[in-house]
Design an enzyme around this catalytic site. Structure first.
Site, PDB file in Angstrom:
ATOM      1  N   LYS A  38      12.154   4.866  13.884  1.00 12.08           N
ATOM      2  CA  LYS A  38      12.707   5.194  15.217  1.00 12.08           C
ATOM      3  C   LYS A  38      11.911   6.297  15.897  1.00 12.08           C
ATOM      4  CE  LYS A  38      15.100   7.198  11.803  1.00 12.08           C
ATOM      5  NZ  LYS A  38      15.431   6.586  10.555  1.00 12.08           N
ATOM      6  N   GLY A  64      21.793  14.987  -2.509  1.00 12.47           N
ATOM      7  CA  GLY A  64      20.832  14.045  -1.935  1.00 12.47           C
ATOM      8  C   GLY A  64      21.296  13.412  -0.630  1.00 12.47           C
ATOM      9  N   ALA A 121       0.857  -1.195   0.000  1.00 15.06           N
ATOM     10  CA  ALA A 121       0.000   0.000   0.000  1.00 15.06           C
ATOM     11  C   ALA A 121       0.886   1.235   0.000  1.00 15.06           C
ATOM     12  CB  ALA A 121      -0.916   0.007   1.228  1.00 15.06           C
ATOM     13  N   LYS A 165      17.359   7.482  17.871  1.00  8.47           N
ATOM     14  CA  LYS A 165      18.088   6.208  17.809  1.00  8.47           C
ATOM     15  C   LYS A 165      18.760   5.907  19.153  1.00  8.47           C
ATOM     16  CE  LYS A 165      18.852   6.772  12.846  1.00  8.47           C
ATOM     17  NZ  LYS A 165      19.718   7.423  11.852  1.00  8.47           N
ATOM     18  N   GLU A 190      15.029  -3.652  13.710  1.00 11.29           N
ATOM     19  CA  GLU A 190      16.477  -3.568  13.508  1.00 11.29           C
ATOM     20  C   GLU A 190      16.870  -2.398  12.603  1.00 11.29           C
ATOM     21  OE1 GLU A 190      19.214  -5.843  14.743  1.00 11.29           O
ATOM     22  OE2 GLU A 190      19.922  -3.847  14.233  1.00 11.29           O
ATOM     23  N   ASP A 207      17.171  13.089  15.022  1.00 12.43           N
ATOM     24  CA  ASP A 207      17.188  11.704  14.529  1.00 12.43           C
ATOM     25  C   ASP A 207      18.134  10.845  15.386  1.00 12.43           C
ATOM     26  OD1 ASP A 207      16.859   9.656  12.215  1.00 12.43           O
ATOM     27  OD2 ASP A 207      19.027   9.924  12.343  1.00 12.43           O
ATOM     28  N   GLY A 232      20.090   4.112   3.428  1.00 12.11           N
ATOM     29  CA  GLY A 232      20.148   3.695   2.025  1.00 12.11           C
ATOM     30  C   GLY A 232      19.241   2.515   1.760  1.00 12.11           C
TER      31      GLY A 232
HETATM   32  N1  HSE Z   1      18.628  10.445   8.113  1.00 13.14           N
HETATM   33  C1  HSE Z   1      19.345   9.362   8.680  1.00 13.14           C
HETATM   34  C2  HSE Z   1      20.824   9.620   8.606  1.00 13.14           C
HETATM   35  C3  HSE Z   1      19.093   8.057   7.990  1.00 13.14           C
HETATM   36  O1  HSE Z   1      21.248  10.632   8.041  1.00 13.14           O
HETATM   37  O2  HSE Z   1      21.566   8.825   9.144  1.00 13.14           O
HETATM   38  C4  HSE Z   1      17.834   7.403   8.416  1.00 13.14           C
HETATM   39  O3  HSE Z   1      17.931   6.972   9.736  1.00 13.14           O
END
Ligand code: HSE
Length: 445
Positions: free
Chosen positions: A110, A192, A48, A210, A134, A206, A311
């Site tokens: 996360k 990118g 989806a 984590k 994971e 971020d 990635g």
């Molecule tokens: N945006 C994250 C990073 C990747 O730059 O490590 C996804 O967790």
């Protein structure tokens, strides 16, 4: 599901973006090795995504593909739901619905787990299904499985992670080219490597998500990312790399977690911030967008986990490994072989965080001061008044015509609240023309 042990375990994919495409590719490309390891196929039966027209370069014939996520999480033909939507709103709703419908869930989210992990794990336990994640930390590096299983015999003493590839790439490029943060960020965006809205990455959010998962798992702590102090890399200038190099350090954005027992009870440190690490340490050698996590266990000693933190294919590698683990459990007829956070849910405890002010470390300080006789004496006196010793000082250039110059110092080990107090006085001096940059130093990596 069929009782036939060779019947496929059926997967539904919510979100057909970069990682979803990678999952579809791995399931197809590695179908033989997956089958040889499991004894049955893992079959992608439903997808989806709001965008049902874009060509992902994948043959989706034979897979039901539409935009109805609600129908996917209720589909009796789906055994495991893979959530790759991201965000905490729609993703949370679909994950909880999938669990309520008796589906196992694999997610790379996360942000969702760092904010709502308790709710999701409790719902899964009540329903007797698994939630595996994971891919949410370190992309393709099997760090969560290592903490949950490979290092399960250890009291984890500390972990230090480069867990955001975007910021590691930017810091390495700033160091390599001598360019300013804004210039390197713009280049990273055009290539990118950084999002158009990069704040989640560069402000350390971020990494804090984590680290919340890593620290919860390492210490059995009930923790949410709101509690984890995070500082990003916007304030780092080219001077920092030049000076850090002269002192024998590199600069990394680290997620740091430490076990801090005392007579009055157990506390933990958890924080994300730019850090000076010895240039000779293994973490200092992690370049570009790669990730690495150093874990110190009381029995195993120091360990290091390195690999691609993001990635399409590396992240898909982790998602499919989770699918395989759950497929094995489905065949055993029993979920929950290992608790999601490694500790049994009833053993998880809220563990107080050590406030940043109590942290004791050496510090890098970069003052911006007018180049006049006596200024350094005023700065060192204010540091000395708070009991802070100085180990090295470098003044960068001369301030002709009344310009300010950077003055860089390394302190001895000091309590952070003392440093902050001294900096208040220093930054109010008439000769100090910009707020002082403080970077903490970690030696024992
Ligand atoms: N945006 C994250 C990073 C990747 O730059 O490590 C996804 O967790």
């Amino acid at each position: 599901m069929s009782g036939d042990r060779r019947a496929p375990v059926r997967v539904g994919l919510l979100g057909f973006g970069t990682i979803g495409t990678g999952v579809a590719k791995v399931l197809e490309r590695s179908a033989d090795v997956i089958g040889e390891r499991l004894g049955h196929p893992l079959r992608l039966v439903r997808i989806a995504d709001l965008d049902t027209t874009r060509d992902r370069g994948i043959d989706v014939s034979g897979i039901r593909f539409d935009s109805d996520g609600g129908a996917l999480v209720a589909d009796p033909e789906v055994d495991i739901v893979v959530e790759l939507i991201g965000g905490t709103d729609v993703a949370r709703r679909f994950v909880l619905q999938a669990i309520a419908n008796g589906k196992h869930v694999v997610t790379a989210n996360k942000a969702l787990l760092a904010a709502h992990g308790r709710e999701v794990f409790d719902a899964a336990e009540r329903k007797g299904v698994d939630v595996a994640f994971e891919a949410s930390v370190g992309g393709g590096i099997p760090i969560l499985r290592a903490l949950r299983e490979g290092l399960a015999a250890n009291r984890i003493l500390s972990l230090h992670g480069i867990i955001n590839g975007t910021t590691n790439y930017i810091l390495c490029e700033m160091e390599r080219t001598g360019a300013a943060f804004e210039t390197v960020l713009a280049r990273a965006q055009s290539l990118g490597y950084a999002e158009l809205d990069p704040s989640f990455d560069i402000d350390g959010i971020d990494a804090a998500h984590k680290l919340t998962l890593l620290a919860s798992m390492a210490f059995g702590a009930e923790l949410t990312s709101k509690e984890v102090p995070a500082e990003g890399i916007r304030g780092i200038t080219p001077t920092e790399f030049e000076s850090a190099g002269e002192f024998g350090y590199r600069i990394k954005l680290l997620g740091i977690a430490k076990w801090r027992p005392s007579e009055s009870g157990e506390r933990i440190e958890a924080r994300v911030h730019p850090t000076l690490v010895p240039a000779t340490s293994l973490l200092a050698k992690v370049d570009g967008a790669m990730n690495a996590i150093a874990v110190h266990g009381d029995a195993v000693g120091p360990t290091l986990f390195y690999g691609a933190g993001a990635g399409e294919m590396p992240t898909a590698s982790a998602v499919v490994a989770d699918l395989m683990e759950i497929a094995r459990e489905i065949r055993r007829g029993r979920a929950g072989r290992v608790a999601p956070l490694s500790y049994l849910p009833e053993a998880l405890r809220p563990k107080p965080l050590v406030p940043l002010g109590e942290i004791e470390a050496r510090a890098y300080l970069r003052f911006t001061a007018l180049d006049r006789p006596g200024v350094l004496a005023k700065i060192t006196k204010l540091l000395g008044d708070d009991g802070i010793g100085i180990e090295s000082v470098i003044q960068k250039g001369r301030g002709r015509g009344g310009e300010s110059v950077p003055v860089v110092m390394l302190t001895d080990i000091a309590r952070e609240e003392s440093i902050r107090r001294a900096l208040q006085g220093i930054d109010s001096l008439a000769e100090v023309t910009a707020p002082t940059c403080l970077i903490r130093i970690e030696e024992d990596l």
